[in-house]
Design a protein around this motif. Structure first.
Motif, PDB file in Angstrom:
ATOM      1  N   VAL A  86       0.859  -1.188   0.000  1.00 52.22           N
ATOM      2  CA  VAL A  86       0.000   0.000   0.000  1.00 52.22           C
ATOM      3  C   VAL A  86       0.893   1.234   0.000  1.00 52.22           C
ATOM      4  N   ASP A  87       0.690   2.126  -0.967  1.00 56.37           N
ATOM      5  CA  ASP A  87       1.490   3.345  -1.062  1.00 56.37           C
ATOM      6  C   ASP A  87       1.012   4.345  -0.015  1.00 56.37           C
ATOM      7  N   LEU A  88       1.871   4.652   0.964  1.00 55.18           N
ATOM      8  CA  LEU A  88       1.534   5.568   2.051  1.00 55.18           C
ATOM      9  C   LEU A  88       2.319   6.877   1.955  1.00 55.18           C
ATOM     10  N   ARG A  89       2.855   7.173   0.792  1.00 54.89           N
ATOM     11  CA  ARG A  89       3.633   8.392   0.586  1.00 54.89           C
ATOM     12  C   ARG A  89       2.690   9.500   0.092  1.00 54.89           C
ATOM     13  N   SER A  92       2.982  10.948  -3.403  1.00 50.53           N
ATOM     14  CA  SER A  92       2.996  10.006  -4.519  1.00 50.53           C
ATOM     15  C   SER A  92       1.689  10.067  -5.313  1.00 50.53           C
ATOM     16  N   PRO A  93       1.773   9.924  -6.631  1.00 48.47           N
ATOM     17  CA  PRO A  93       0.541   9.888  -7.438  1.00 48.47           C
ATOM     18  C   PRO A  93      -0.305   8.639  -7.170  1.00 48.47           C
ATOM     19  N   THR A  94       0.281   7.629  -6.507  1.00 53.33           N
ATOM     20  CA  THR A  94      -0.482   6.412  -6.194  1.00 53.33           C
ATOM     21  C   THR A  94      -0.760   6.281  -4.692  1.00 53.33           C
ATOM     22  N   PHE A  95      -0.697   7.417  -3.966  1.00 56.17           N
ATOM     23  CA  PHE A  95      -0.981   7.432  -2.526  1.00 56.17           C
ATOM     24  C   PHE A  95      -2.352   6.812  -2.253  1.00 56.17           C
ATOM     25  N   GLY A  96      -2.386   5.896  -1.270  1.00 56.83           N
ATOM     26  CA  GLY A  96      -3.643   5.270  -0.860  1.00 56.83           C
ATOM     27  C   GLY A  96      -4.083   4.112  -1.733  1.00 56.83           C
ATOM     28  N   GLN A  97      -3.306   3.792  -2.749  1.00 56.38           N
ATOM     29  CA  GLN A  97      -3.632   2.664  -3.610  1.00 56.38           C
ATOM     30  C   GLN A  97      -2.833   1.437  -3.181  1.00 56.38           C
ATOM     31  N   TYR A  98      -3.383   0.266  -3.507  1.00 55.58           N
ATOM     32  CA  TYR A  98      -2.669  -0.962  -3.177  1.00 55.58           C
ATOM     33  C   TYR A  98      -2.451  -1.806  -4.416  1.00 55.58           C
ATOM     34  N   TYR A 148      -6.278  -4.212   8.217  1.00 52.28           N
ATOM     35  CA  TYR A 148      -6.335  -4.985   6.980  1.00 52.28           C
ATOM     36  C   TYR A 148      -7.702  -4.895   6.309  1.00 52.28           C
ATOM     37  N   SER A 149      -8.747  -4.669   7.111  1.00 55.06           N
ATOM     38  CA  SER A 149     -10.114  -4.658   6.579  1.00 55.06           C
ATOM     39  C   SER A 149     -10.650  -3.244   6.371  1.00 55.06           C
ATOM     40  N   ASP A 150      -9.758  -2.261   6.281  1.00 55.76           N
ATOM     41  CA  ASP A 150     -10.182  -0.877   6.137  1.00 55.76           C
ATOM     42  C   ASP A 150     -11.058  -0.708   4.883  1.00 55.76           C
ATOM     43  N   PRO A 151     -12.267  -0.145   5.039  1.00 54.89           N
ATOM     44  CA  PRO A 151     -13.172  -0.015   3.897  1.00 54.89           C
ATOM     45  C   PRO A 151     -12.682   0.969   2.833  1.00 54.89           C
ATOM     46  N   GLU A 152     -11.901   1.964   3.231  1.00 57.50           N
ATOM     47  CA  GLU A 152     -11.396   2.922   2.250  1.00 57.50           C
ATOM     48  C   GLU A 152     -10.339   2.276   1.347  1.00 57.50           C
ATOM     49  N   LEU A 153      -9.471   1.448   1.930  1.00 55.17           N
ATOM     50  CA  LEU A 153      -8.470   0.738   1.122  1.00 55.17           C
ATOM     51  C   LEU A 153      -9.136  -0.366   0.309  1.00 55.17           C
ATOM     52  N   ASN A 154     -10.137  -1.031   0.902  1.00 60.34           N
ATOM     53  CA  ASN A 154     -10.946  -2.054   0.219  1.00 60.34           C
ATOM     54  C   ASN A 154     -10.087  -3.152  -0.429  1.00 60.34           C
ATOM     55  N   ILE A 155      -9.184  -3.716   0.344  1.00 57.90           N
ATOM     56  CA  ILE A 155      -8.291  -4.764  -0.167  1.00 57.90           C
ATOM     57  C   ILE A 155      -9.044  -6.089  -0.248  1.00 57.90           C
ATOM     58  N   LEU A 174      -4.465   1.116  12.778  1.00 56.16           N
ATOM     59  CA  LEU A 174      -5.227   2.306  12.415  1.00 56.16           C
ATOM     60  C   LEU A 174      -6.091   2.104  11.177  1.00 56.16           C
ATOM     61  N   SER A 175      -7.175   2.841  11.108  1.00 57.40           N
ATOM     62  CA  SER A 175      -7.909   2.948   9.851  1.00 57.40           C
ATOM     63  C   SER A 175      -7.073   3.842   8.934  1.00 57.40           C
ATOM     64  N   PHE A 176      -7.316   3.772   7.643  1.00 57.67           N
ATOM     65  CA  PHE A 176      -6.585   4.626   6.718  1.00 57.67           C
ATOM     66  C   PHE A 176      -6.920   6.089   6.983  1.00 57.67           C
ATOM     67  N   SER A 177      -8.159   6.365   7.335  1.00 60.32           N
ATOM     68  CA  SER A 177      -8.591   7.726   7.658  1.00 60.32           C
ATOM     69  C   SER A 177      -7.808   8.273   8.860  1.00 60.32           C
ATOM     70  N   SER A 178      -7.649   7.460   9.912  1.00 57.31           N
ATOM     71  CA  SER A 178      -6.879   7.873  11.090  1.00 57.31           C
ATOM     72  C   SER A 178      -5.406   8.070  10.740  1.00 57.31           C
ATOM     73  N   TYR A 179      -4.892   7.221   9.866  1.00 60.91           N
ATOM     74  CA  TYR A 179      -3.505   7.365   9.414  1.00 60.91           C
ATOM     75  C   TYR A 179      -3.326   8.723   8.729  1.00 60.91           C
ATOM     76  N   LYS A 180      -4.234   9.066   7.817  1.00 61.69           N
ATOM     77  CA  LYS A 180      -4.141  10.340   7.111  1.00 61.69           C
ATOM     78  C   LYS A 180      -4.220  11.512   8.086  1.00 61.69           C
ATOM     79  N   GLU A 181      -5.104  11.424   9.070  1.00 66.94           N
ATOM     80  CA  GLU A 181      -5.201  12.478  10.087  1.00 66.94           C
ATOM     81  C   GLU A 181      -3.889  12.635  10.853  1.00 66.94           C
TER      82      GLU A 181
END
Length: 185
Positions: A86-89, A92-98, A148-155, A174-181
């Motif tokens: 998962v790109d957490l940079r 990055s143009p692919t931030f939040g994508q897996y 792993y089950s974060d709905p925003e990442l939807n893996i 963390l949820s992805f939303s909490s990570y971004k915060e």
């Protein structure tokens, strides 16, 4: 060794040339000079890790923060996993994508996961021996994880949720939303 780009910036698959005969097989699993020539990146791996897990075990999504961030070169020695990066940079143009790929002992394919990425895998076979190289030493104070089950990442983990085995520690990720915060995003 052949490099295959993935949809995630800087994250690549490495296909090794395997030499088979009636005695078995041989392949060069890493060559720093070739890796650098093919990817344009010099990576100084300083730590090797190996784990053994059973079917349904999900390890991840883990990352190291800040100066302790790690690039990883991952592969399966025995068995089969669905491996996820998962790109957490944020820049990055692919931030939040897996990106996910099945890695196995028969494909001998490896995944290079750059610094700034989260990483995880789920065991698809009865058992797996999983091996990875890191370019920075583990630092407990800098570890992090995403749910792993974060709905925003939807893996799509390719397994029914009732079969997934997660550690108590990873249940607190963390949820992805909490990570971004936490990153001020």
């Amino acid at each position: 060794m052949k490099i295959e780009e993935t949809p995630l910036k800087d994250c690549v698959l490495i296909h090794n040339t395997v030499f088979n005969d009636d005695r078995g097989y041989f392949f060069e699993s890493f060559n720093a000079e070739r890796f650098c020539n093919l990817t344009g990146k010099f990576v100084n791996f300083v730590q090797d890790n190996q784990s053994h897990s059973v079917r349904g075990v999900l390890r991840g999504i883990h990352f190291q923060k800040g100066e302790h961030a790690q690039s990883k070169l991952v592969r399966v020695i025995r068995g089969e996993v669905l491996d996820v990066a998962v790109d957490l940079r944020p820049a990055s143009p692919t931030f939040g994508q897996y990106f996910s790929v099945i890695l196995s002992d028969t494909s001998n394919t490896q995944l290079f996961v750059p610094r700034g990425f989260g990483h995880g895998f789920i065991v698809l076979s009865k058992e797996v021996n999983f091996f990875y190289k890191c370019d920075n030493f583990y630092n407990k104070a800098s570890e992090g994880g995403l749910m792993y089950s974060d709905p925003e990442l939807n893996i799509d983990w390719k397994m029914d949720a009732s079969e997934i085995l997660v550690s108590k520690k990873d249940e607190q990720n963390l949820s992805f939303s909490s990570y971004k915060e936490s990153m001020g995003l």
